[in-house]
Scaffold this active site. Structure first.
Site, mmCIF file in Angstrom:
data_model
loop_
_atom_site.group_PDB
_atom_site.id
_atom_site.type_symbol
_atom_site.label_atom_id
_atom_site.label_comp_id
_atom_site.label_asym_id
_atom_site.label_seq_id
_atom_site.Cartn_x
_atom_site.Cartn_y
_atom_site.Cartn_z
ATOM 1 N N ARG A 121 -3.901 -21.133 -0.794
ATOM 2 C CA ARG A 121 -3.908 -19.861 -1.556
ATOM 3 C C ARG A 121 -4.927 -18.849 -1.049
ATOM 4 N NH1 ARG A 121 -3.209 -23.281 -6.153
ATOM 5 N NH2 ARG A 121 -0.972 -23.438 -6.553
ATOM 6 N N LYS A 142 -3.549 -5.737 6.365
ATOM 7 C CA LYS A 142 -2.118 -6.091 6.366
ATOM 8 C C LYS A 142 -1.926 -7.270 7.305
ATOM 9 C CE LYS A 142 0.508 -1.880 5.437
ATOM 10 N NZ LYS A 142 1.499 -0.963 6.020
ATOM 11 N N GLU A 184 -1.173 4.245 19.086
ATOM 12 C CA GLU A 184 -1.698 4.218 17.703
ATOM 13 C C GLU A 184 -2.927 5.132 17.570
ATOM 14 O OE1 GLU A 184 -0.113 2.856 15.175
ATOM 15 O OE2 GLU A 184 0.860 0.976 15.791
ATOM 16 N N LYS A 226 -8.486 5.331 9.792
ATOM 17 C CA LYS A 226 -7.792 4.282 9.030
ATOM 18 C C LYS A 226 -8.610 3.886 7.800
ATOM 19 C CE LYS A 226 -4.968 0.326 9.126
ATOM 20 N NZ LYS A 226 -4.188 -0.628 9.871
ATOM 21 N N GLU A 236 -0.964 0.321 -0.212
ATOM 22 C CA GLU A 236 0.142 1.217 0.154
ATOM 23 C C GLU A 236 1.014 1.631 -1.027
ATOM 24 O OE1 GLU A 236 1.753 0.549 4.075
ATOM 25 O OE2 GLU A 236 3.653 1.422 3.461
ATOM 26 N N ARG A 240 -1.267 5.533 2.145
ATOM 27 C CA ARG A 240 -1.308 4.586 3.278
ATOM 28 C C ARG A 240 0.020 4.604 4.052
ATOM 29 N NH1 ARG A 240 -3.973 -1.483 3.919
ATOM 30 N NH2 ARG A 240 -3.321 -1.668 6.084
ATOM 31 N N ASN A 244 2.345 4.831 8.718
ATOM 32 C CA ASN A 244 3.597 4.364 9.327
ATOM 33 C C ASN A 244 4.287 5.462 10.130
ATOM 34 O OD1 ASN A 244 3.424 1.778 8.163
ATOM 35 N ND2 ASN A 244 4.115 2.614 6.214
ATOM 36 N N HIS A 247 6.708 4.656 12.838
ATOM 37 C CA HIS A 247 7.006 3.219 12.770
ATOM 38 C C HIS A 247 8.407 2.893 12.268
ATOM 39 C CE1 HIS A 247 2.791 2.899 13.633
ATOM 40 N NE2 HIS A 247 2.827 1.585 13.602
ATOM 41 N N HIS A 251 9.880 0.345 14.660
ATOM 42 C CA HIS A 251 10.205 -1.039 14.293
ATOM 43 C C HIS A 251 11.671 -1.360 14.570
ATOM 44 C CE1 HIS A 251 6.644 -1.583 11.247
ATOM 45 N NE2 HIS A 251 6.272 -1.717 12.496
ATOM 46 N N HIS A 264 4.936 -2.695 21.126
ATOM 47 C CA HIS A 264 4.953 -2.095 19.787
ATOM 48 C C HIS A 264 4.634 -0.596 19.867
ATOM 49 C CE1 HIS A 264 4.289 -1.629 15.489
ATOM 50 N NE2 HIS A 264 3.083 -1.152 15.736
#
Ligand SMILES: NC(=O)c1ccc[n+]([C@@H]2O[C@H](COP(=O)([O-])OP(=O)(O)OC[C@H]3O[C@@H](n4cnc5c(N)ncnc54)[C@H](O)[C@@H]3O)[C@@H](O)[C@H]2O)c1
Length: 357
Positions: A121, A142, A184, A226, A236, A240, A244, A247, A251, A264
């Site tokens: 956990r 993330k 980025e 950031k 997010e 936030r 993206n 992205h 993606h 990426h």
């Protein structure tokens, strides 16, 4: 050495950045309370071959440590490797005081962070980023893995204890990985800092210009942008999402190419060009950016990909809402906003974009 303090509602932690800051690892580990029973280093083959010994020698005999080395490549951010890491951790009897060390780029950071965030956990982890791109991925919490249906679909928010960014590790990056990470940095500049964009545009004429103090300065600025965003919106729920930018399409391109043949950031760069083409305010900026990216050797759009299959993937994006695809667009520098599109509307715009680029 520079230290940036990341502040989020769930955790505050330092990012140490500079040449040879890897030496800070020992102090960071010694200051952890409770002291870890043992450490699990997760790395990939490329990074392991280059830097594992250095990291192990910094740890020395002070802590028992185990290492799992997986293949390189974004297709390795998978359920299989997640399971392999968890099984390895159990077999080595990691307990809730143990600490995972993510030694690698964003792929390893995301995978190892997800392993740490879910083992018993949630146990602690430390990011040791080794790519330019990881100035972004190692900060903000993330973590996750890819699903065949989509990128980063499975994951948790889990902040590291510290980020140790030894910029001497970046010297061995191949050019396409430099381009990947630099995309980025450009993203951060476009969404938040026109001066940074102008200065990069002026000073980065070839990809080999990404080195030394000027690279470090750009990375620090990227991390600070950031940080400013994740401080306000860790999970997010709002702003936030602006991170993206580029992205949603990026993606989808990566997914269509099975996470191979394009990095990426190179995919994100194409996504940013598409996003800039969607608003009249940024069309000119988009054209200028395209010329610069071409000079730096970024790949052109993979024309064999169809707009309809890319749109199908974009509809599954985590930001999609009520069947609408949410694109991050800019009204100009530092003015990002979310704009919903129907899939039909976006497919027609994407088809024209693919024809023109
Ligand atoms: N969590 C986040 O907030 C976040 C943000 C952006 C991107 N990401 C994720 O990051 C991933 C991409 O990260 P990446 O570009 O760092 O890719 P990566 O980790 O796959 O590394 C790219 C390649 O470079 C090699 N490499 C890494 N460091 C090296 C070094 N110092 N010298 C030589 N080779 C080296 C790796 O072995 C790999 O082959 C994607 O999965 C993306 O989804 C996450």
């Amino acid at each position: 050495m520079n230290t940036i303090h990341i502040t989020t509602p769930s955790k505050n932690y330092p990012v140490f950045i500079g040449e040879n800051v890897i030496d800070e690892l020992k102090t960071v580990l010694e200051n952890l309370k409770p002291s870890p029973k043992n450490l699990l280093i997760i790395t990939d083959e490329n990074v392991g071959n280059l830097y594992l010994e250095t990291v192990q020698s910094v740890i020395g005999d002070a802590f028992t440590h185990e290492t799992i080395q997986i293949q390189a490549g974004d297709d390795q951010k998978s359920f299989e490797n997640y399971m392999a890491c968890q099984s390895f951790a159990l077999s080595k009897e990691l307990d809730r005081t143990s600490v995972v060390i993510a030694l690698g780029g964003g792929m390893i950071g995301d995978l190892a962070g997800f392993v740490a965030g879910t083992y018993m956990r949630g146990i602690r982890f430390i990011q040791i980023p080794t790519t330019i791109l990881a100035h972004d991925s190692a900060v903000g919490g993330k973590t996750g893995i890819n699903h065949p249906e989509g990128k980063n679909m499975i994951g948790v928010f889990h902040q590291p204890e510290a980020v140790i960014y030894s910029t001497d590790f970046l010297t061995t990056l191949p050019p396409n990985e430099k381009r990947s990470g630099f995309a980025e940095v450009i993203k951060h500049a476009l969404i938040a800092d026109e001066n940074l964009y102008r200065s990069l545009r002026e000073n980065v004429k070839t990809i080999d210009d990404l080195k030394g103090d000027s690279l470090q300065k750009a990375l620090i600025q990227g991390i600070e942008i950031k940080n400013a965003i994740v401080t306000k919106d860790e999970k997010e729920k709002g702003i936030r999402a602006y991170l993206n930018f580029g992205h949603t399409l990026g993606h989808a391109i990566e997914g269509e190419l099975q996470y191979k043949d394009i990095t990426h950031g190179e995919a994100v760069a194409l996504g940013m060009l598409f996003a800039l083409s969607l608003s009249g305010d940024t069309e000119t900026l988009g054209k200028e950016l395209k010329m610069w990216l071409t000079t730096l050797g970024y790949p052109s759009f993979p024309k064999h990909l169809s707009a309809s299959s890319l749109i199908k993937r974009m509809k599954k994006d985590k930001k999609a809402e009520k069947g609408m695809i949410q694109m991050v667009l800019l009204n100009g520098f530092s003015k990002p906003y979310l704009s919903p599109f129907t899939s039909e509307e976006l497919e027609s715009k994407l088809s024209s974009f693919i024809e023109e680029v």
